[in-house]
Design a protein around this motif. Structure first.
Motif, mmCIF file in Angstrom:
data_model
loop_
_atom_site.group_PDB
_atom_site.id
_atom_site.type_symbol
_atom_site.label_atom_id
_atom_site.label_comp_id
_atom_site.label_asym_id
_atom_site.label_seq_id
_atom_site.Cartn_x
_atom_site.Cartn_y
_atom_site.Cartn_z
ATOM 1 N N ASP A 121 9.071 7.161 7.549
ATOM 2 C CA ASP A 121 9.024 6.087 8.214
ATOM 3 C C ASP A 121 8.884 4.680 7.184
ATOM 4 O OD1 ASP A 121 6.413 5.898 7.730
ATOM 5 O OD2 ASP A 121 5.942 5.717 10.107
ATOM 6 N N ASP A 122 9.201 4.873 5.760
ATOM 7 C CA ASP A 122 8.795 3.865 4.878
ATOM 8 C C ASP A 122 7.693 3.153 5.145
ATOM 9 O OD1 ASP A 122 11.282 4.570 3.565
ATOM 10 O OD2 ASP A 122 12.549 3.248 5.167
ATOM 11 N N GLY A 123 6.551 3.780 5.428
ATOM 12 C CA GLY A 123 5.333 3.014 5.627
ATOM 13 C C GLY A 123 4.858 2.545 6.936
ATOM 14 N N ASP A 124 5.571 2.796 7.821
ATOM 15 C CA ASP A 124 5.196 2.052 9.296
ATOM 16 C C ASP A 124 3.900 2.739 9.709
ATOM 17 O OD1 ASP A 124 7.375 0.419 9.120
ATOM 18 O OD2 ASP A 124 8.709 1.542 10.402
ATOM 19 N N LYS A 169 1.442 6.535 -6.956
ATOM 20 C CA LYS A 169 0.368 7.575 -7.376
ATOM 21 C C LYS A 169 0.447 9.132 -7.184
ATOM 22 C CE LYS A 169 -4.739 7.556 -7.135
ATOM 23 N NZ LYS A 169 -5.921 6.536 -6.175
ATOM 24 N N TYR A 170 1.038 9.205 -5.925
ATOM 25 C CA TYR A 170 1.150 10.812 -5.700
ATOM 26 C C TYR A 170 2.584 11.095 -5.213
ATOM 27 C CZ TYR A 170 -3.862 9.833 -4.330
ATOM 28 O OH TYR A 170 -5.259 9.392 -4.200
ATOM 29 N N GLY A 171 3.570 10.475 -5.406
ATOM 30 C CA GLY A 171 5.014 10.668 -5.165
ATOM 31 C C GLY A 171 5.316 10.622 -3.763
ATOM 32 N N HIS A 172 6.645 10.036 -3.524
ATOM 33 C CA HIS A 172 7.315 9.733 -2.263
ATOM 34 C C HIS A 172 6.716 10.876 -1.324
ATOM 35 C CE1 HIS A 172 9.400 8.198 1.082
ATOM 36 N NE2 HIS A 172 10.295 9.087 0.994
ATOM 37 N N GLU A 173 7.198 12.129 -1.841
ATOM 38 C CA GLU A 173 7.262 13.325 -1.230
ATOM 39 C C GLU A 173 6.033 13.661 -0.385
ATOM 40 O OE1 GLU A 173 8.346 13.405 -4.208
ATOM 41 O OE2 GLU A 173 10.556 13.193 -3.827
ATOM 42 N N VAL A 174 5.088 13.283 -1.137
ATOM 43 C CA VAL A 174 3.739 13.840 -0.716
ATOM 44 C C VAL A 174 3.170 12.738 0.379
ATOM 45 C CG1 VAL A 174 1.236 13.860 -1.433
ATOM 46 C CG2 VAL A 174 2.812 15.001 -2.916
ATOM 47 N N VAL A 175 3.417 11.334 -0.223
ATOM 48 C CA VAL A 175 3.123 10.415 1.071
ATOM 49 C C VAL A 175 3.795 10.604 2.528
ATOM 50 C CG1 VAL A 175 2.956 8.030 1.322
ATOM 51 C CG2 VAL A 175 2.273 8.883 -0.758
ATOM 52 N N ALA A 176 5.195 10.751 2.263
ATOM 53 C CA ALA A 176 6.051 11.142 3.140
ATOM 54 C C ALA A 176 5.659 12.149 4.220
ATOM 55 C CB ALA A 176 7.431 11.180 3.010
ATOM 56 N N LYS A 177 5.056 13.295 3.535
ATOM 57 C CA LYS A 177 4.603 14.312 4.291
ATOM 58 C C LYS A 177 3.289 14.205 5.041
ATOM 59 C CE LYS A 177 3.135 19.329 3.328
ATOM 60 N NZ LYS A 177 2.899 20.188 2.238
ATOM 61 N N GLU A 208 0.926 -1.267 -0.060
ATOM 62 C CA GLU A 208 -0.121 0.114 0.092
ATOM 63 C C GLU A 208 1.022 1.221 -0.179
ATOM 64 O OE1 GLU A 208 -3.902 1.590 -0.251
ATOM 65 O OE2 GLU A 208 -2.899 -0.379 -0.972
ATOM 66 N N TYR A 209 1.897 1.381 0.737
ATOM 67 C CA TYR A 209 2.652 2.425 0.760
ATOM 68 C C TYR A 209 3.326 2.757 -0.395
ATOM 69 C CZ TYR A 209 6.115 5.826 2.474
ATOM 70 O OH TYR A 209 6.890 6.923 2.639
ATOM 71 N N ASP A 210 3.855 1.600 -1.198
ATOM 72 C CA ASP A 210 4.606 1.726 -2.400
ATOM 73 C C ASP A 210 3.253 2.280 -3.623
ATOM 74 O OD1 ASP A 210 6.867 0.966 -1.724
ATOM 75 O OD2 ASP A 210 6.612 -1.168 -2.145
ATOM 76 N N ARG A 211 2.241 1.725 -3.313
ATOM 77 C CA ARG A 211 1.080 2.212 -4.392
ATOM 78 C C ARG A 211 0.732 3.663 -4.376
ATOM 79 N NH1 ARG A 211 -4.179 3.406 -4.671
ATOM 80 N NH2 ARG A 211 -4.569 3.182 -2.365
#
Length: 132
Positions: A89-92, A76-84, A69-72
């Motif tokens: 924490d690499d999806g924890d 879809k949105y970019g790592h920066e947006v998901v991390a923000k 799910e984290y990779d999906r």
């Protein structure tokens, strides 16, 4: 650290969780409707503004693969947006949210099984009460 790794290993590949309908107002002339897992609305609100995303409950479910799910979301949105939104924490943190939704979905099933198991006893008690 080892406990969280064990939890990730125990999660099944595919799992069904409830989905929501998000109505996103992209601009004055563009509104889109998307069906997403509840946690994905946090990303939409971050991208388009809290006031531009309205969420409605849906009776349907969607199938996700928790480990991916984290990779999906990053694809879809970019790592920066998901991390923000969910943290660096690499999806924890996202996995904790997904596990919470998975547990939420399992509780009603367990209650239904319990109700079905107790149903004959309850029916007999009611019948007995009516005879008296």
């Amino acid at each position: 650290m080892n406990n969280s790794m064990n939890n990730k290993e125990l999660i099944h590949s595919d799992f069904q969780i409830k989905e929501v309908e998000a109505v996103v107002r992209r601009d004055a002339f563009t509104t889109i409707h998307v069906h997403v897992p509840p946690y994905e609305t946090n990303i939409l609100r971050n991208l388009f503004g809290r006031e531009n995303v309205t969420v409605f409950e849906r009776p349907s479910k969607t199938t996700i693969t928790p480990e991916q799910e984290y990779d999906r979301l990053c694809a879809k949105y970019g790592h920066e947006v998901v991390a923000k939104v969910f943290g660096e924490d690499d999806g924890d943190r996202l996995m904790e949210i997904v596990e919470g939704l998975m547990a939420e979905g399992q509780i009603p099933n367990q209650e239904q099984l319990l109700e079905k198991a107790l149903e004959p006893e309850a029916t007999q008690e009611i019948k007995g009460a009516k005879k008296r």
